[in-house]
Scaffold this motif. Sequence first.
Motif, PDB file in Angstrom:
ATOM      1  N   LEU A  55     -25.374  26.840 -21.041  1.00  0.00           N
ATOM      2  CA  LEU A  55     -26.192  26.079 -20.089  1.00  0.00           C
ATOM      3  C   LEU A  55     -25.619  24.684 -19.886  1.00  0.00           C
ATOM      4  O   LEU A  55     -25.485  24.192 -18.766  1.00  0.00           O
ATOM      5  N   VAL A  56     -25.236  24.055 -20.981  1.00  0.00           N
ATOM      6  CA  VAL A  56     -24.813  22.665 -20.866  1.00  0.00           C
ATOM      7  C   VAL A  56     -23.426  22.552 -20.207  1.00  0.00           C
ATOM      8  O   VAL A  56     -23.141  21.564 -19.512  1.00  0.00           O
ATOM      9  N   LYS A  57     -22.611  23.563 -20.370  1.00  0.00           N
ATOM     10  CA  LYS A  57     -21.319  23.559 -19.655  1.00  0.00           C
ATOM     11  C   LYS A  57     -21.553  23.634 -18.146  1.00  0.00           C
ATOM     12  O   LYS A  57     -20.892  22.945 -17.367  1.00  0.00           O
ATOM     13  N   ALA A  58     -22.524  24.442 -17.744  1.00  0.00           N
ATOM     14  CA  ALA A  58     -22.848  24.540 -16.315  1.00  0.00           C
ATOM     15  C   ALA A  58     -23.419  23.213 -15.807  1.00  0.00           C
ATOM     16  O   ALA A  58     -23.076  22.750 -14.715  1.00  0.00           O
ATOM     17  N   LEU A  59     -24.277  22.573 -16.611  1.00  0.00           N
ATOM     18  CA  LEU A  59     -24.860  21.289 -16.194  1.00  0.00           C
ATOM     19  C   LEU A  59     -23.787  20.219 -16.060  1.00  0.00           C
ATOM     20  O   LEU A  59     -23.779  19.429 -15.111  1.00  0.00           O
ATOM     21  N   LYS A  60     -22.854  20.208 -17.021  1.00  0.00           N
ATOM     22  CA  LYS A  60     -21.764  19.222 -16.970  1.00  0.00           C
ATOM     23  C   LYS A  60     -20.962  19.373 -15.681  1.00  0.00           C
ATOM     24  O   LYS A  60     -20.607  18.397 -15.028  1.00  0.00           O
ATOM     25  N   ARG A  61     -20.698  20.619 -15.338  1.00  0.00           N
ATOM     26  CA  ARG A  61     -19.917  20.898 -14.132  1.00  0.00           C
ATOM     27  C   ARG A  61     -20.696  20.470 -12.878  1.00  0.00           C
ATOM     28  O   ARG A  61     -20.182  19.755 -12.024  1.00  0.00           O
ATOM     29  N   ASP A  62     -21.964  20.861 -12.813  1.00  0.00           N
ATOM     30  CA  ASP A  62     -22.726  20.662 -11.574  1.00  0.00           C
ATOM     31  C   ASP A  62     -23.303  19.254 -11.412  1.00  0.00           C
ATOM     32  O   ASP A  62     -23.685  18.864 -10.314  1.00  0.00           O
ATOM     33  N   LEU A  63     -23.411  18.531 -12.516  1.00  0.00           N
ATOM     34  CA  LEU A  63     -24.017  17.192 -12.434  1.00  0.00           C
ATOM     35  C   LEU A  63     -22.990  16.087 -12.649  1.00  0.00           C
ATOM     36  O   LEU A  63     -23.349  14.902 -12.745  1.00  0.00           O
ATOM     37  N   ALA A  64     -21.723  16.455 -12.722  1.00  0.00           N
ATOM     38  CA  ALA A  64     -20.662  15.473 -12.991  1.00  0.00           C
ATOM     39  C   ALA A  64     -20.719  14.350 -11.963  1.00  0.00           C
ATOM     40  O   ALA A  64     -20.905  14.588 -10.770  1.00  0.00           O
ATOM     41  N   GLY A  65     -20.589  13.139 -12.457  1.00  0.00           N
ATOM     42  CA  GLY A  65     -20.456  11.999 -11.540  1.00  0.00           C
ATOM     43  C   GLY A  65     -21.776  11.433 -11.037  1.00  0.00           C
ATOM     44  O   GLY A  65     -21.784  10.400 -10.372  1.00  0.00           O
ATOM     45  N   ILE A  66     -22.907  12.061 -11.342  1.00  0.00           N
ATOM     46  CA  ILE A  66     -24.198  11.511 -10.874  1.00  0.00           C
ATOM     47  C   ILE A  66     -24.564  10.314 -11.746  1.00  0.00           C
ATOM     48  O   ILE A  66     -24.712  10.449 -12.960  1.00  0.00           O
ATOM     49  N   ARG A  67     -24.678   9.156 -11.113  1.00  0.00           N
ATOM     50  CA  ARG A  67     -24.984   7.936 -11.878  1.00  0.00           C
ATOM     51  C   ARG A  67     -26.283   7.287 -11.412  1.00  0.00           C
ATOM     52  O   ARG A  67     -26.763   6.359 -12.055  1.00  0.00           O
ATOM     53  N   ASP A  68     -26.809   7.743 -10.295  1.00  0.00           N
ATOM     54  CA  ASP A  68     -28.006   7.079  -9.770  1.00  0.00           C
ATOM     55  C   ASP A  68     -29.298   7.652 -10.349  1.00  0.00           C
ATOM     56  O   ASP A  68     -30.389   7.165 -10.066  1.00  0.00           O
ATOM     57  N   VAL A  69     -29.185   8.689 -11.168  1.00  0.00           N
ATOM     58  CA  VAL A  69     -30.345   9.233 -11.885  1.00  0.00           C
ATOM     59  C   VAL A  69     -29.929   9.360 -13.348  1.00  0.00           C
ATOM     60  O   VAL A  69     -28.824   9.811 -13.635  1.00  0.00           O
ATOM     61  N   ASP A  70     -30.788   8.931 -14.266  1.00  0.00           N
ATOM     62  CA  ASP A  70     -30.513   9.175 -15.685  1.00  0.00           C
ATOM     63  C   ASP A  70     -30.933  10.604 -16.006  1.00  0.00           C
ATOM     64  O   ASP A  70     -31.994  11.063 -15.571  1.00  0.00           O
ATOM     65  N   ILE A  71     -30.090  11.288 -16.777  1.00  0.00           N
ATOM     66  CA  ILE A  71     -30.303  12.713 -17.065  1.00  0.00           C
ATOM     67  C   ILE A  71     -30.221  12.922 -18.575  1.00  0.00           C
ATOM     68  O   ILE A  71     -29.343  12.356 -19.236  1.00  0.00           O
ATOM     69  N   ALA A  72     -31.113  13.760 -19.102  1.00  0.00           N
ATOM     70  CA  ALA A  72     -31.033  14.116 -20.527  1.00  0.00           C
ATOM     71  C   ALA A  72     -31.489  15.554 -20.720  1.00  0.00           C
ATOM     72  O   ALA A  72     -32.260  16.086 -19.908  1.00  0.00           O
ATOM     73  N   VAL A  73     -30.989  16.166 -21.781  1.00  0.00           N
ATOM     74  CA  VAL A  73     -31.501  17.475 -22.195  1.00  0.00           C
ATOM     75  C   VAL A  73     -31.934  17.390 -23.660  1.00  0.00           C
ATOM     76  O   VAL A  73     -31.324  16.685 -24.454  1.00  0.00           O
ATOM     77  N   CYS A  74     -32.999  18.111 -23.988  1.00  0.00           N
ATOM     78  CA  CYS A  74     -33.559  18.103 -25.340  1.00  0.00           C
ATOM     79  C   CYS A  74     -33.577  19.531 -25.882  1.00  0.00           C
ATOM     80  O   CYS A  74     -34.577  20.247 -25.738  1.00  0.00           O
ATOM     81  N   PRO A  75     -32.468  19.954 -26.485  1.00  0.00           N
ATOM     82  CA  PRO A  75     -32.389  21.303 -27.055  1.00  0.00           C
ATOM     83  C   PRO A  75     -33.143  21.365 -28.388  1.00  0.00           C
ATOM     84  O   PRO A  75     -33.506  20.334 -28.943  1.00  0.00           O
ATOM     85  N   PRO A  76     -33.353  22.578 -28.913  1.00  0.00           N
ATOM     86  CA  PRO A  76     -33.925  22.681 -30.266  1.00  0.00           C
ATOM     87  C   PRO A  76     -32.944  22.093 -31.290  1.00  0.00           C
ATOM     88  O   PRO A  76     -31.753  21.975 -31.014  1.00  0.00           O
ATOM     89  N   PHE A  77     -33.451  21.730 -32.462  1.00  0.00           N
ATOM     90  CA  PHE A  77     -32.621  21.083 -33.490  1.00  0.00           C
ATOM     91  C   PHE A  77     -31.310  21.831 -33.749  1.00  0.00           C
ATOM     92  O   PHE A  77     -30.265  21.226 -33.907  1.00  0.00           O
ATOM     93  N   THR A  78     -31.393  23.164 -33.807  1.00  0.00           N
ATOM     94  CA  THR A  78     -30.213  23.957 -34.193  1.00  0.00           C
ATOM     95  C   THR A  78     -29.070  23.840 -33.195  1.00  0.00           C
ATOM     96  O   THR A  78     -27.922  24.125 -33.544  1.00  0.00           O
ATOM     97  N   ALA A  79     -29.373  23.460 -31.961  1.00  0.00           N
ATOM     98  CA  ALA A  79     -28.318  23.368 -30.944  1.00  0.00           C
ATOM     99  C   ALA A  79     -27.895  21.924 -30.670  1.00  0.00           C
ATOM    100  O   ALA A  79     -26.997  21.683 -29.864  1.00  0.00           O
ATOM    101  N   LEU A  80     -28.513  20.956 -31.343  1.00  0.00           N
ATOM    102  CA  LEU A  80     -28.203  19.557 -31.013  1.00  0.00           C
ATOM    103  C   LEU A  80     -26.738  19.220 -31.252  1.00  0.00           C
ATOM    104  O   LEU A  80     -26.089  18.591 -30.412  1.00  0.00           O
TER     105      LEU A  80
END
Length: 255
Positions: free
Chosen positions: A25-50
């Motif tokens: 999932l995060v590889k896809a997000l990195k690809r599709d959201l690359a370069g966006i600076r006008d919105v702050d973005i975060a993901v909160c995975p479960p502890f085991t995937a942090l």
Amino acid sequence: MEKARKLFIAGNWKMNKTVAEATDLVKALKRDLAGIRDVDIAVCPPFTALYPVGQLLDNTNIKLGGQDLYWEKFGAFTGEVNAAMLKDVLCTYVIVGHSERRQFFHETNETVNKKTKAALAARLKPIVCVGETLAERESGKTEAVVQEHVLKGLAGLSAEDLAEVTIAYEPVWAIGTGKTATSQQAQEVHAFIRKLLAQLSDAKTAARVRIQYGGSVKPSNAHELMSQPDVDGALVGGASLTARDFVEIIQNVRK
Ligand code: PGA
């Protein structure tokens, strides 16, 4: 859209995703959201995937957050994770006091306050969740409940600390139900929360704090919600579990 504060969209993955699923999932997000600076973005995975997700996101525009923390620094607290441990795996944020933790895991305004202070002391930015249940809304207690959540959960914070906090207003009846608050309902409570923040500190600090809306946010309603003056972003549950929906939410709020 022109906003007083930079929009902040965070995905709360809750108890979902193995390491393999999380990294996909995060590889896809990195690809599709690359370069966006006008919105702050975060993901909160479960502890085991942090850890693996944090490695993939290091030095990117997508930040990492934990879903909870414990306030003690170390010791015999089986099952718990502290702020330093979250920092160690590259977290910038941590969710505190989510309604599911209040509902199922005995979280109270007092524990929310301890966790918020522990996060800030470790330079983690807390996303503090507040919001009423359906029964509370229907009996006219929305403001009273939100006021307790905000004033007790954030009691004793300095203005500098408060400025680091994000509030997530999440009406419990809208979480995972497909029922979203109308943008007017959200705006009303967000404006009320901002008044409470001014009471806790001062108007200038209150104007800096971002207040996210959460509860069945999806691509089709995100833009309308964000068009309200005091809605500064979203905490997204279900729709953050697929790259397509999460990316579309971010694209839609930038319009
Ligand atoms: P939802 O969850 O978007 O699935 O309603 C939001 C949340 O609980 O943070």
